[in-house]
Scaffold this motif. Structure first.
Motif, PDB file in Angstrom:
ATOM      1  N   LYS A  53       0.872  -1.302   0.143  1.00 66.26           N
ATOM      2  CA  LYS A  53      -0.091   0.158   0.138  1.00 66.26           C
ATOM      3  C   LYS A  53       0.867   1.463   0.077  1.00 66.26           C
ATOM      4  CE  LYS A  53      -3.725  -2.290   2.494  1.00 66.26           C
ATOM      5  NZ  LYS A  53      -4.471  -2.652   3.553  1.00 66.26           N
ATOM      6  N   GLN A  54       1.970   1.198  -0.347  1.00 66.91           N
ATOM      7  CA  GLN A  54       2.999   2.368  -0.257  1.00 66.91           C
ATOM      8  C   GLN A  54       2.553   3.334  -1.591  1.00 66.91           C
ATOM      9  OE1 GLN A  54       7.034   1.384  -1.371  1.00 66.91           O
ATOM     10  NE2 GLN A  54       7.643   2.824   0.412  1.00 66.91           N
ATOM     11  N   VAL A  55       2.145   2.902  -2.542  1.00 71.20           N
ATOM     12  CA  VAL A  55       1.877   4.066  -3.867  1.00 71.20           C
ATOM     13  C   VAL A  55       0.788   4.919  -2.946  1.00 71.20           C
ATOM     14  CG1 VAL A  55       0.804   4.262  -5.901  1.00 71.20           C
ATOM     15  CG2 VAL A  55       2.406   2.399  -5.635  1.00 71.20           C
ATOM     16  N   LEU A  56      -0.158   4.144  -2.528  1.00 71.45           N
ATOM     17  CA  LEU A  56      -1.518   5.154  -1.910  1.00 71.45           C
ATOM     18  C   LEU A  56      -0.746   6.120  -0.848  1.00 71.45           C
ATOM     19  CD1 LEU A  56      -4.514   6.127  -1.765  1.00 71.45           C
ATOM     20  CD2 LEU A  56      -4.655   4.016  -0.217  1.00 71.45           C
TER      21      LEU A  56
ATOM     22  N   ARG B  37       8.801   8.826   8.038  1.00 68.70           N
ATOM     23  CA  ARG B  37       7.619   8.555   8.946  1.00 68.70           C
ATOM     24  C   ARG B  37       6.760   7.241   8.678  1.00 68.70           C
ATOM     25  NH1 ARG B  37       5.342  12.897   8.036  1.00 68.70           N
ATOM     26  NH2 ARG B  37       3.670  12.586   6.732  1.00 68.70           N
ATOM     27  N   PHE B  38       6.859   7.107   7.316  1.00 70.79           N
ATOM     28  CA  PHE B  38       6.108   5.779   6.716  1.00 70.79           C
ATOM     29  C   PHE B  38       6.764   4.530   7.104  1.00 70.79           C
ATOM     30  CE2 PHE B  38       4.526   8.257   2.586  1.00 70.79           C
ATOM     31  CZ  PHE B  38       3.848   8.922   3.484  1.00 70.79           C
ATOM     32  N   GLU B  39       8.181   4.568   7.243  1.00 68.35           N
ATOM     33  CA  GLU B  39       9.201   3.548   7.651  1.00 68.35           C
ATOM     34  C   GLU B  39       8.937   3.455   9.183  1.00 68.35           C
ATOM     35  OE1 GLU B  39      11.541   1.677   6.083  1.00 68.35           O
ATOM     36  OE2 GLU B  39      10.782   2.601   4.161  1.00 68.35           O
ATOM     37  N   GLU B  40       8.520   4.400   9.988  1.00 70.17           N
ATOM     38  CA  GLU B  40       8.506   4.198  11.438  1.00 70.17           C
ATOM     39  C   GLU B  40       7.133   3.342  11.656  1.00 70.17           C
ATOM     40  OE1 GLU B  40       9.038   8.143  13.204  1.00 70.17           O
ATOM     41  OE2 GLU B  40      11.259   7.993  12.734  1.00 70.17           O
ATOM     42  N   GLU B  41       6.093   4.172  10.714  1.00 69.77           N
ATOM     43  CA  GLU B  41       4.684   3.548  11.198  1.00 69.77           C
ATOM     44  C   GLU B  41       4.602   2.060  10.516  1.00 69.77           C
ATOM     45  OE1 GLU B  41       2.305   5.937   8.707  1.00 69.77           O
ATOM     46  OE2 GLU B  41       2.407   7.725   9.813  1.00 69.77           O
ATOM     47  N   SER B  42       5.366   1.623   9.694  1.00 77.13           N
ATOM     48  CA  SER B  42       5.420   0.310   9.280  1.00 77.13           C
ATOM     49  C   SER B  42       6.094  -0.849  10.269  1.00 77.13           C
ATOM     50  CB  SER B  42       6.284   0.465   7.755  1.00 77.13           C
ATOM     51  OG  SER B  42       6.729  -0.899   7.491  1.00 77.13           O
ATOM     52  N   ALA B  43       7.318  -0.062  10.801  1.00 79.17           N
ATOM     53  CA  ALA B  43       8.011  -0.703  11.856  1.00 79.17           C
ATOM     54  C   ALA B  43       6.948  -1.025  13.170  1.00 79.17           C
ATOM     55  CB  ALA B  43       9.218  -0.175  12.289  1.00 79.17           C
TER      56      ALA B  43
END
Length: 184
Positions: free
Chosen positions: A116-119, A174-180
């Motif tokens: 879901k990274q594109v969105l 921030r996306f990386e942190e949320e994913s982790a």
């Protein structure tokens, strides 16, 4: 001028020019060049991975697409990030390149592929105050290269190259942190 526009029109498929006026021809040419750029990125990435017997997930696959990255990850295990101006920050694996011309910008973001990274990227770019005009996505193995063409909207706080690069970098981080956090 009309002769040049005629030549330009003859060099691209008819589907890119809906009308014969100058603006349509130029707009169609821009769209066609963007499509060709995306195709070139895809073919070059395939060519590199096809002949590379080394680690094909290395970010060097896309290194030719970054001419002057403002933020780029080094190959050390600490994942230090070089910042324009000589500073450095700790980062997830991400490269960001920004070019700004008047009220338009081109953003190149290389990062690891996630669901879901594109969105998330499109929503994130829009939340920063940019209108997404065009997006190319090229992925190889576990890496993805996003090439955004955006318009800087009125009221956008990131108007310079460094401000925009910093904002995009922080967004991806921030996306990386949320994913982790979701994995733990």
């Amino acid at each position: 001028m009309n002769d040049y526009l005629g030549v330009l029109k003859s060099m691209m498929p008819a589907s890119y020019v809906q009308r014969g006026d100058q603006a349509s021809i130029i707009g169609g040419a821009i769209d066609y060049v963007k499509e060709l750029e995306q195709l070139l990125q895809s073919l070059e990435a395939r060519k590199i991975t096809g002949r590379s017997s080394e680690n094909p997930t290395d970010s060097s696959i896309f290194s030719g697409f970054f001419y002057f990255p403002q933020y780029s990850t080094s190959s050390t295990t600490h994942h230090r990030c070089a910042v324009a101006g000589g500073e450095s920050k700790t980062s997830a694996s991400v490269n960001v390149e920004v070019t700004v011309v008047e009220s338009h910008a081109n953003l190149k973001i290389l990062t690891k592929k996630k669901p879901k990274q594109v969105l998330k990227m499109v929503n994130g770019i829009q939340s920063l105050g940019f209108l997404v005009l065009h997006l190319n996505v090229t992925s190889v193995e576990n890496l993805v290269l996003y090439s955004f063409s955006v318009k800087i909207e009125d009221g956008c706080k990131a108007t310079t190259v460094n401000e925009t690069a910093e904002a995009v970098y922080e967004m991806v981080d921030r996306f990386e942190e949320e994913s982790a956090d979701q994995l733990s």
